[in-house]
Design a protein around this motif. Structure first.
Motif, PDB file in Angstrom:
ATOM      1  N   THR A 178       0.932  -1.445   0.052  1.00 45.13           N
ATOM      2  CA  THR A 178      -0.017   0.173   0.030  1.00 45.13           C
ATOM      3  C   THR A 178       0.914   1.337  -0.079  1.00 45.13           C
ATOM      4  N   TRP A 206      -9.155  -3.290   3.207  1.00 43.79           N
ATOM      5  CA  TRP A 206      -8.042  -3.570   2.190  1.00 43.79           C
ATOM      6  C   TRP A 206      -8.543  -4.723   1.678  1.00 43.79           C
ATOM      7  N   SER A 243      -8.278  -0.024  -1.325  1.00 47.62           N
ATOM      8  CA  SER A 243      -8.821   0.431   0.041  1.00 47.62           C
ATOM      9  C   SER A 243     -10.268   0.808  -0.019  1.00 47.62           C
TER      10      SER A 243
END
Length: 121
Positions: free
Chosen positions: A86, A99, A113
């Motif tokens: 991420t 997520w 997300s």
């Protein structure tokens, strides 16, 4: 609940994670000073991964999640070329999202997300 919506429970902080891949994935929390294995998530599973008590040093500064699909556990996921990450963010931002990991044969692996609606929990 904190002022910016971070996921905090009586048991501690949590990460909500969905695995849409066809294989298991290992999920890691990568901090500026420490990397933690949060757990293994099976194919098609939606789970809550708990951040261990005493992990405050891993939660300082910017953090990110790392996902390793179908691999053995790694002691340094931040250096593993198979890992998907991420974007680095403040812990409150990372913990306030759900997520989702996706991996298909036609595209590169990705982590998406979506904000968690605390009123629905």
């Amino acid at each position: 609940m904190t002022w910016d919506g971070a996921a905090a429970t009586p048991e501690g902080s949590v990460v909500r994670f969905a695995n849409e891949a066809q294989t298991y994935v290992d999920v890691y929390l990568v901090g500026e000073r420490r990397e933690l294995w949060l757990g293994r998530v099976g194919p098609g599973a939606l789970t809550t991964l708990r951040i261990p008590e005493g992990a405050q040093d891993a939660m300082s500064g910017f953090i990110r999640l790392a996902v390793l699909p179908g691999a053995q556990m790694s002691f340094q996921p931040s250096h593993d070329p198979r890992a998907t990450f991420t974007i680095p963010a403040r812990p409150t931002k990372v913990l306030s999202q759900q997520w989702t990991f996706r991996q298909t044969s036609l595209a590169s692996p990705e982590i998406l997300s979506t904000p968690v609606d605390r009123r629905r929990q």
